[in-house]
Design a protein around this motif. Structure first.
Motif, PDB file in Angstrom:
ATOM      1  N   LEU A   1       0.790  -1.232   0.000  1.00  0.00           N
ATOM      2  CA  LEU A   1       0.000   0.000   0.000  1.00  0.00           C
ATOM      3  C   LEU A   1       0.823   1.284   0.000  1.00  0.00           C
ATOM      4  O   LEU A   1       0.322   2.327  -0.398  1.00  0.00           O
ATOM      5  CB  LEU A   1      -0.933   0.007   1.217  1.00  0.00           C
ATOM      6  CG  LEU A   1      -1.839  -1.226   1.363  1.00  0.00           C
ATOM      7  CD1 LEU A   1      -2.560  -1.190   2.688  1.00  0.00           C
ATOM      8  CD2 LEU A   1      -2.806  -1.293   0.198  1.00  0.00           C
TER       9      LEU A   1
ATOM     10  N   PHE B   1       3.621  -0.466   4.257  1.00  0.00           N
ATOM     11  CA  PHE B   1       2.242  -0.781   4.602  1.00  0.00           C
ATOM     12  C   PHE B   1       1.692  -1.774   3.584  1.00  0.00           C
ATOM     13  O   PHE B   1       1.905  -1.622   2.378  1.00  0.00           O
ATOM     14  CB  PHE B   1       1.406   0.500   4.620  1.00  0.00           C
ATOM     15  CG  PHE B   1       1.963   1.521   5.566  1.00  0.00           C
ATOM     16  CD1 PHE B   1       1.623   1.502   6.907  1.00  0.00           C
ATOM     17  CD2 PHE B   1       2.869   2.475   5.127  1.00  0.00           C
ATOM     18  CE1 PHE B   1       2.165   2.424   7.797  1.00  0.00           C
ATOM     19  CE2 PHE B   1       3.407   3.408   5.997  1.00  0.00           C
ATOM     20  CZ  PHE B   1       3.056   3.381   7.336  1.00  0.00           C
ATOM     21  N   TYR B   2       1.007  -2.817   4.085  1.00  0.00           N
ATOM     22  CA  TYR B   2       0.479  -3.829   3.187  1.00  0.00           C
ATOM     23  C   TYR B   2      -0.792  -4.442   3.742  1.00  0.00           C
ATOM     24  O   TYR B   2      -1.096  -4.322   4.931  1.00  0.00           O
ATOM     25  CB  TYR B   2       1.529  -4.918   2.910  1.00  0.00           C
ATOM     26  CG  TYR B   2       1.904  -5.762   4.108  1.00  0.00           C
ATOM     27  CD1 TYR B   2       1.344  -7.019   4.293  1.00  0.00           C
ATOM     28  CD2 TYR B   2       2.836  -5.315   5.044  1.00  0.00           C
ATOM     29  CE1 TYR B   2       1.694  -7.804   5.382  1.00  0.00           C
ATOM     30  CE2 TYR B   2       3.192  -6.091   6.132  1.00  0.00           C
ATOM     31  CZ  TYR B   2       2.612  -7.335   6.293  1.00  0.00           C
ATOM     32  OH  TYR B   2       2.961  -8.103   7.378  1.00  0.00           O
ATOM     33  N   ARG B   3      -1.511  -5.082   2.856  1.00  0.00           N
ATOM     34  CA  ARG B   3      -2.740  -5.785   3.221  1.00  0.00           C
ATOM     35  C   ARG B   3      -2.522  -7.258   2.926  1.00  0.00           C
ATOM     36  O   ARG B   3      -2.030  -7.624   1.866  1.00  0.00           O
ATOM     37  CB  ARG B   3      -3.929  -5.255   2.409  1.00  0.00           C
ATOM     38  CG  ARG B   3      -5.254  -5.925   2.783  1.00  0.00           C
ATOM     39  CD  ARG B   3      -6.436  -5.374   1.985  1.00  0.00           C
ATOM     40  NE  ARG B   3      -6.601  -3.951   2.267  1.00  0.00           N
ATOM     41  CZ  ARG B   3      -6.566  -2.994   1.337  1.00  0.00           C
ATOM     42  NH1 ARG B   3      -6.371  -3.294   0.081  1.00  0.00           N
ATOM     43  NH2 ARG B   3      -6.730  -1.727   1.670  1.00  0.00           N
TER      44      ARG B   3
ATOM     45  N   GLU C   1      -4.718  -5.122   7.502  1.00  0.00           N
ATOM     46  CA  GLU C   1      -3.650  -4.224   7.080  1.00  0.00           C
ATOM     47  C   GLU C   1      -2.558  -4.219   8.139  1.00  0.00           C
ATOM     48  O   GLU C   1      -2.851  -4.288   9.334  1.00  0.00           O
ATOM     49  CB  GLU C   1      -4.188  -2.811   6.844  1.00  0.00           C
ATOM     50  CG  GLU C   1      -5.050  -2.731   5.611  1.00  0.00           C
ATOM     51  CD  GLU C   1      -5.431  -1.310   5.236  1.00  0.00           C
ATOM     52  OE1 GLU C   1      -4.917  -0.347   5.853  1.00  0.00           O
ATOM     53  OE2 GLU C   1      -6.241  -1.173   4.311  1.00  0.00           O
TER      54      GLU C   1
ATOM     55  N   CYS D   1       1.720  -2.823   9.175  1.00  0.00           N
ATOM     56  CA  CYS D   1       2.848  -1.924   8.961  1.00  0.00           C
ATOM     57  C   CYS D   1       4.114  -2.690   9.327  1.00  0.00           C
ATOM     58  O   CYS D   1       4.271  -3.137  10.466  1.00  0.00           O
ATOM     59  CB  CYS D   1       2.718  -0.674   9.835  1.00  0.00           C
ATOM     60  SG  CYS D   1       4.189   0.377   9.771  1.00  0.00           S
TER      61      CYS D   1
END
Length: 170
Positions: free
Chosen positions: A78, A100-102, A107, A109
């Motif tokens: 993200l 940041f990712y899903r 979600e 960090c």
């Protein structure tokens, strides 16, 4: 008609073709560890597993972990915030960042201080990712990873060593 270029996935305003893509094609073009770290992040966004594997330091034997690396790459990335980058007096490079990712509906960090080494490969000097540590938060984090029963290979080790799970008890 002017062709519109979007900015690079690493967060720089320059187009991918002028930022991380040349490093994806020739990693020795990264002259600073932050450039390699940004290119590795962009490779995650773009699904370039081979690049991520090839830019681990040879001592990490990343090829043996290709499947787990591919799983990490396949998250929905993200955004990236670089907090600090430096080359220490001993020649090691360090980059502190938040990515940041899903993963599924959650979600996360990833806050890491990565360490890089510059070594010769095929007659050229090149930066390699060697390992990373999770900095202790100075204040309560504004973005907190969601609670999950699954320990990811890039998550902090449950033993509290400050190392990644994959480099410690994983």
């Amino acid at each position: 008609m002017t062709q519109r270029h979007s900015s690079c996935p690493c967060g720089n305003k320059r187009p991918l073709a002028e930022c991380c893509q040349p490093i994806h094609q020739h990693p020795a073009l990264a002259t600073h560890p932050e450039q390699l770290m940004r290119a590795r992040y962009s490779a995650h966004v773009l699904g370039l597993v081979d690049f991520v594997v090839s830019t681990y330091h040879p001592s990490c034997e990343a090829e043996q972990h290709r499947e787990a690396i591919a799983e990490s790459v396949n998250s929905k990335w993200l955004g990236l915030d670089v907090i600090n980058s430096e080359i220490a007096d001993n020649g090691e490079g360090f980059v502190e960042f938040q990515a940041f990712y899903r993963d599924g509906k959650e979600e996360y960090c990833l806050h890491e201080r990565s360490r890089f080494l510059r070594e010769e490969l095929n007659g050229e000097q090149q930066w390699f990712y060697i390992d990373g540590e999770y900095p202790e938060p100075e204040a309560p984090a504004t973005i907190t990873p969601a609670v999950s029963d699954k320990i990811g290979r890039n998550d902090p080790c449950v033993c509290g060593s400050g190392k990644k799970y994959k480099k410690c008890c994983g």
